[in-house]
Write a protein that holds these residues in place. Sequence first.
Motif, PDB file in Angstrom:
ATOM      1  N   GLY A 147      40.553  64.270   0.400  1.00 44.89           N
ATOM      2  CA  GLY A 147      39.172  63.853   0.166  1.00 44.89           C
ATOM      3  C   GLY A 147      38.824  62.569   0.897  1.00 44.89           C
ATOM      4  N   ARG A 148      39.733  61.616   0.885  1.00 45.68           N
ATOM      5  CA  ARG A 148      39.517  60.394   1.650  1.00 45.68           C
ATOM      6  C   ARG A 148      40.876  59.824   2.028  1.00 45.68           C
ATOM      7  N   ALA A 149      40.869  58.940   3.025  1.00 44.08           N
ATOM      8  CA  ALA A 149      42.141  58.470   3.566  1.00 44.08           C
ATOM      9  C   ALA A 149      42.783  57.406   2.674  1.00 44.08           C
TER      10      ALA A 149
ATOM     11  N   GLY B 115      28.122  56.720  -3.683  1.00 45.95           N
ATOM     12  CA  GLY B 115      28.690  56.034  -2.523  1.00 45.95           C
ATOM     13  C   GLY B 115      29.790  56.847  -1.879  1.00 45.95           C
ATOM     14  N   CYS B 116      30.506  57.626  -2.711  1.00 41.48           N
ATOM     15  CA  CYS B 116      31.644  58.379  -2.178  1.00 41.48           C
ATOM     16  C   CYS B 116      31.212  59.721  -1.627  1.00 41.48           C
ATOM     17  N   GLY B 117      29.946  60.111  -1.863  1.00 38.40           N
ATOM     18  CA  GLY B 117      29.529  61.449  -1.457  1.00 38.40           C
ATOM     19  C   GLY B 117      30.010  62.510  -2.444  1.00 38.40           C
TER      20      GLY B 117
ATOM     21  N   GLY C 182      36.771  66.144 -12.103  1.00 36.81           N
ATOM     22  CA  GLY C 182      35.714  65.280 -12.595  1.00 36.81           C
ATOM     23  C   GLY C 182      35.825  63.896 -11.974  1.00 36.81           C
ATOM     24  N   CYS C 183      34.691  63.245 -11.795  1.00 39.27           N
ATOM     25  CA  CYS C 183      34.666  61.870 -11.297  1.00 39.27           C
ATOM     26  C   CYS C 183      35.386  60.965 -12.293  1.00 39.27           C
ATOM     27  N   TYR C 184      36.218  60.057 -11.811  1.00 38.46           N
ATOM     28  CA  TYR C 184      36.889  59.118 -12.714  1.00 38.46           C
ATOM     29  C   TYR C 184      36.346  57.700 -12.580  1.00 38.46           C
ATOM     30  N   GLY C 185      35.201  57.591 -11.956  1.00 34.63           N
ATOM     31  CA  GLY C 185      34.464  56.329 -12.035  1.00 34.63           C
ATOM     32  C   GLY C 185      34.905  55.233 -11.096  1.00 34.63           C
ATOM     33  N   CYS C 186      35.470  55.582  -9.938  1.00 26.81           N
ATOM     34  CA  CYS C 186      36.046  54.506  -9.120  1.00 26.81           C
ATOM     35  C   CYS C 186      34.990  53.634  -8.440  1.00 26.81           C
ATOM     36  N   PHE C 187      33.720  54.073  -8.460  1.00 33.46           N
ATOM     37  CA  PHE C 187      32.668  53.211  -7.899  1.00 33.46           C
ATOM     38  C   PHE C 187      31.985  52.366  -8.981  1.00 33.46           C
ATOM     39  N   GLY C 188      32.443  52.459 -10.207  1.00 34.28           N
ATOM     40  CA  GLY C 188      31.837  51.640 -11.252  1.00 34.28           C
ATOM     41  C   GLY C 188      30.500  52.218 -11.694  1.00 34.28           C
TER      42      GLY C 188
ATOM     43  N   LEU D 204      32.897  62.979  -4.034  1.00 37.77           N
ATOM     44  CA  LEU D 204      34.172  63.536  -3.590  1.00 37.77           C
ATOM     45  C   LEU D 204      34.872  64.388  -4.635  1.00 37.77           C
ATOM     46  N   CYS D 205      35.071  63.814  -5.809  1.00 33.65           N
ATOM     47  CA  CYS D 205      35.917  64.505  -6.794  1.00 33.65           C
ATOM     48  C   CYS D 205      35.357  65.870  -7.181  1.00 33.65           C
ATOM     49  N   PRO D 206      34.067  65.943  -7.548  1.00 28.59           N
ATOM     50  CA  PRO D 206      33.544  67.277  -7.874  1.00 28.59           C
ATOM     51  C   PRO D 206      33.675  68.255  -6.707  1.00 28.59           C
TER      52      PRO D 206
HETATM   53  S1  SF4 Z   1      36.061  58.967  -8.893  1.00 31.90           S
HETATM   54 FE1  SF4 Z   1      33.862  59.354  -8.776  1.00 31.90          FE
HETATM   55  S2  SF4 Z   1      33.112  57.705  -7.499  1.00 31.90           S
HETATM   56 FE2  SF4 Z   1      35.329  57.841  -7.156  1.00 31.90          FE
HETATM   57  S3  SF4 Z   1      35.589  59.256  -5.430  1.00 31.90           S
HETATM   58 FE3  SF4 Z   1      35.703  60.479  -7.266  1.00 31.90          FE
HETATM   59  S4  SF4 Z   1      33.578  61.206  -7.544  1.00 31.90           S
HETATM   60 FE4  SF4 Z   1      33.501  59.477  -6.168  1.00 31.90          FE
END
Ligand code: SF4
Lengths: 272, 454
Positions: free
Chosen positions: B159-161, A201-203, A212-218, A205-207
């Motif tokens: 990365g995002r707002a 959903g985020c595209g 590393g992704c920290y799971g903010c979309f569940g 972003l983190c990578p």
């Molecule tokens: S934590 Fe994961 S889901 Fe959230 S913005 Fe970063 S890569 Fe995307």
Amino acid sequence: MSTPTPPQPPARPRLGVFKFASCDGCQLTLLDCEDELLGIAAELEIAHFLEASSEAAPGPYDLVLVEGSVSTPEHVERIRRIRADARHLVTIGACATAGGVQALRNYADVEGYLATVYARPDYIETLATSTPVSAHVPVDFELRGCPIDRGQLVEVITAFLAGRKPAIPNHSVCFACKRRGNVCVTVAHGTPCLGPVTHAGCGALCPTYGRGCYGCFGPAGTTNLPALVPLMQRDGMSEEDIGRFLHTFNVTAFTAVEEQGQPGVTDAEGPG
Amino acid sequence: MSDPAPRYQELRIPSLARVEGETALHLRIHDGTVTEARLKIYEPPRFFEAFLRGRAHTEPPDLTSRICGICPVAYQMSACRAIEDACGVVVDGQLAALRRLLYCGEWIESQTLHIHMLHAPDFLGEDDVIGLSRSYPEHVKRGLRLKQTGNAVVELLGGRAIHPVNVRVGGFHRAPPRAELRPLEERLRTALDDAWDTVRWVAGFEFPDAECDADLLALAEEGTYAIESGVPTVLPYDETLPPYSFPLRDFTDHVAEEQVSHSTALHSRLDGRRHLTGSLARWAVSGYLLSPLALEAAREAGLGDPLSRAGVGRAEVCRNPYRSILVRSVEVLYAVEEALRIIAEYERPASPYVEVPARAGIGHGATEAPRGLLYHRYAFDGGGRVTDARIVPPTAQNQGAIEEDLRRLVQAGLDRGEGSEAELTRLCERAVRNHDPCISCSAHFLELDIERTH
Ligand code: SF4
Ligand code: SF4
């Protein structure tokens, strides 16, 4: 304000935006749709959206967006009233969908939390838990993210207007990473990443920014958490680190994955 | 005071609109006299300070950003500063410049949001930005464009707002190469015109007379308008008291919080007095450090000249909360200019961050959130785990001043014979919005002083 109105165009569907325990970030995402905002306002009558307007018209509403988790006795009552007034109810964000970061209290002693934060806990009304909206009333669609993604929000609203199901894929962040042409941070740099088990959903972003992704979309629709754990251990995380990593912004949803192997929240088709 | 209304009156505004977060207002009026004005913040407690305990020293920036979706960068920056302070690390050079650039982005978008979407409708008799877009389409479009530019800065660096992902203790996960910032320059140049036009537009609003009799508290930084760092500096309302500063580590000795029964937010007092943080305070404390262009805009807008040197002289301190929108507009112009300056001078640093090894200690951090001074303090054990966290957001500090403001305004309204519920509601909502309160931020901090009067 009651100013005399010019001849009315055909009635537009009425939108209500409501807030529970949250940071306001998900409803702010709606105001961040600068390019679409005036267009949305032309298609939908913004009947109730306190963050944006003093005009707070009573229901019924055709589309209701709910931000935030249920965390006080008053919330429990209010979400029922709102559901009764809503033809179509969509939760926006990790708070409304999984209880949010404030659901960390569900696994702690809330009396202790109160005493940590407030000298007079008796002044404060709170529930011992922070729960998703779906724990209380039927939900038609759950949009993930902390915060939600602007593009996905516009898709949900567009789909509602077109009378179809939102095209929100259920796969993991890894798919988005591949699409974006990212080098895998775990494979290439040994950076622990929750991307393989996190809902897209985020595209990615983190990578893309080298973390590393920290799971903010569940959790994603189907996940293989047990396969990821040894990889995170290989990259230097202790069991406790992994616990904290998973138990943050979507603590209840990832806990459900750990316990049952699947997300505790699903994409509800809803009563329609 | 010929008051035909009942001798005793209570007014409840169940939910204030166009403020961030949730709050209600409760007024008691007895015999034409306002006996009580209470902001009832019913934003439910979210317990951040409690669940930060046990977290690693790298975690508070991401976690605390979730306190507020409108000023997440402020939370990330105050948290980073406090943690780095505890670990004895200073982030400077291009990394510090990038942080300021990120923060300028948040200033631009958040202040523009407040100006156009939340505050301007009050001055122009509209309910919201949608109504405003009918009567002032070009102005609203300009505002949206400006806000987008602020968002673009935060999105590029973060990365995002909302809840940017690129910030970490010690700097960033990734520092952009120079070329990536170039597209921003063009947008920011347009934004410079838009910001200047916004100042002119806002300067034409009608500002009711009002004065906020609170001390003004803002960070002050040598040589520059304080945003992402500085020393707490006070301009007392009582003109016989000299301006003064105090070290950040003494913050909670000066700003004492107390819990009141009617609100989940704690109230705070500065050395026993009411105080106000935010744009009016920043303008008073370091307005003279704004750029020549921003100062020219301020003069043209009728804000006059700021104090010639921090705390010296008394003229031109603006204490009218209605005019805060003017200061905000000038600050947007300044932030756009700053962003352009930083980009022009930018060189990609060798590493996107400096190492911040964990150690036991206590650290303090404060920055100027768009709404005012935001203070964080963390204590860590030897393993770098948080043992104690304390967060003092601007709205909590401002709450006392806002309530006093409301009391006076309603009193003045009553004295003028404007006693109807609709009139008072309008008056109060406006007064609250003057202070750009950020209610989500207010509901969660550690309380040490026990108040036993209730
Ligand atoms: S934590 Fe994961 S889901 Fe959230 S913005 Fe970063 S890569 Fe995307
Ligand atoms: S999900 Fe995240 S961004 Fe949305 S309201 Fe909750 S804390 Fe804020």
